[in-house]
Enzyme design. Structure first.
Site, PDB file in Angstrom:
ATOM      1  N   ASP A  44      51.354  -1.139 -49.956  1.00  0.00           N
ATOM      2  CA  ASP A  44      52.039  -2.604 -51.191  1.00  0.00           C
ATOM      3  C   ASP A  44      53.155  -2.889 -50.423  1.00  0.00           C
ATOM      4  O   ASP A  44      53.821  -2.292 -50.200  1.00  0.00           O
ATOM      5  CB  ASP A  44      52.228  -1.498 -52.212  1.00  0.00           C
TER       6      ASP A  44
ATOM      7  N   ASP B 198      48.807  -8.842 -52.581  1.00  0.00           N
ATOM      8  CA  ASP B 198      49.865  -7.787 -51.666  1.00  0.00           C
ATOM      9  C   ASP B 198      49.878  -6.351 -51.712  1.00  0.00           C
ATOM     10  O   ASP B 198      50.681  -5.399 -51.406  1.00  0.00           O
ATOM     11  CB  ASP B 198      51.494  -8.176 -51.946  1.00  0.00           C
ATOM     12  N   GLU B 199      48.056  -6.128 -52.238  1.00  0.00           N
ATOM     13  CA  GLU B 199      47.923  -4.632 -52.503  1.00  0.00           C
ATOM     14  C   GLU B 199      46.748  -3.965 -52.385  1.00  0.00           C
ATOM     15  O   GLU B 199      45.617  -4.891 -52.188  1.00  0.00           O
ATOM     16  CB  GLU B 199      48.258  -4.132 -53.541  1.00  0.00           C
TER      17      GLU B 199
HETATM   18 MG   LIG Z   1      53.547  -5.462 -53.757  1.00  0.00          MG
END
Ligand SMILES: [Mg+2]
Length: 363
Positions: free
Chosen positions: A14, A108-109
């Site tokens: 993350d 983003d993950e």
């Molecule tokens: Mg994040």
């Protein structure tokens, strides 16, 4: 019974305050300043907040007006999704050096299954460490990671030493970790579900574990078995690479059935808001809105409307859903559940137009 399946090794990576960190990386004047990526306009929503902004209580999915009130010095930066997408692609290429089993949740993950990995590295924490170092070297950005034996715990673990840290939850520690955790922090328990659990007296993992599978299925439908499992640190969902998100939906079952159109319409508001804030935060929209109506006798109806262009704000989604609901009034029975779904998804801010983020919103 002897279980011969190897214990999975899952990493959840993350990025820390991703959009905001990209902006701060590109513009030295923004470094160390409270920053919100998102529109400052009346109906704008914060897509991402820098850590400096978070200290003031600013967070993603918050209306920009609220954010500006909480932090008067807040700097708003217009999102540049094409840049975030390019950085995200760079990060995915690093993941791909280790495993083809990559399931992105957003730009983003991602979950990575490294049980078998391309480098034959036996220790998943070392893989996570290497990946974070490579991301830093390639992009200048910090990532956090969670390492565990299933997706749920890996996801929970990535938050433990955030920002710029990692944590591992071993099979031995998993069940105890879940027990002490507040259910509202569980991945897959949104505010509405948390509130419902609160009403049922379920506050912690221990409370959740005390409930039977039958009880949880009765109150939470399809999510019941998932909650039953995670209360025990069990989550058998596989890491599914390249899964495309087809729709974003939210629904709620009411404490008491509803017969009145105004009351029912009112219930659409949090659902439309939830759907829209998710879309806004992820940088996409949809053209089709669907309302699901489940009646007291468990029969159901759905009504859909497809626009020529994707929705651009949550109010329009709510209005469209409200009009659809009105078409089934008078209700043939009292209404026990309403759902709002947005589909025909497109990444509205993307100039490429064809690429769709691969997401997982079911949990
Ligand atoms: Mg994040």
């Amino acid at each position: 019974m002897i279980d011969t399946a190897p214990v999975r090794k899952i990493i959840h990576v993350d990025m820390d305050a991703f959009y905001a960190s990209v902006e701060q990386g590109d513009n030295p004047e923004l470094r160390g300043r409270p920053l919100a990526v998102g529109g400052a306009a009346a109906r704008g929503v914060v897509a991402a907040a820098s850590y400096e902004a978070r200290k003031f209580g600013v967070h993603s999915a918050m209306p920009s007006v609220t954010a500006a009130r909480k932090c008067p010095e807040l700097i708003f930066v217009k999102p540049r999704f094409e840049i975030y997408r390019a950085v995200s692609q760079q990060i995915r290429e690093i993941f791909a050096e280790y495993t083809p089993l990559i399931e992105p949740l957003s730009l983003d993950e991602a979950y990575l299954d490294v049980t078998e990995n391309l480098k034959s590295m036996p220790i998943a924490t070392e893989i996570a460490f290497e990946i974070r170092a490579k991301i830093k070297a390639a992009t200048g950005l910090n990532a956090s990671a969670g390492i565990s034996y299933n997706k749920f715990l890996a996801k929970m673990a990535s938050d433990l030493n955030k920002p710029n840290g990692q944590a591992v939850i071993t099979p031995k520690k998993g069940p105890a970790f879940v027990e002490q955790l507040a259910v509202k922090k569980f991945h897959g328990v949104g505010p509405a579900t948390a509130e419902k659990m609160h009403r049922l007296g379920i506050e912690t993992g221990t409370d959740l574990k005390a409930q039977s599978l039958q009880f949880l299925t009765q109150h939470f439908g399809k999510s019941g078995p998932y909650f039953y499992g995670i209360a025990r640190g069990i989550d058998n969902r596989a890491v599914r690479p390249d899964r495309e998100r087809k729709s974003v939906g939210a629904e709620d079952t009411f404490v008491a059935d509803i017969n009145d159109l105004d009351l029912a319409t009112n219930e659409l508001k949090p659902l439309a808001e939830k759907v829209w804030s998710y879309c806004a935060a992820k940088g996409f929209s949809g053209k089709t809105v669907t309302v699901k109506i489940k009646y007291s006798d468990f029969t159901q109806a759905t009504r859909s409307k497809t626009n020529a262009l994707p929705f651009t704000n949550g109010t329009d989604v709510l209005n469209a859903a409200s009009r659809l609901l009105a078409t089934v009034y008078p209700f043939r029975r009292a209404v026990r559940l309403l759902g709002v779904t947005l589909s025909s998804l497109t990444s509205e801010q993307s100039h490429s137009g064809t690429e769709q983020p691969q997401l997982d919103f079911d949990r």
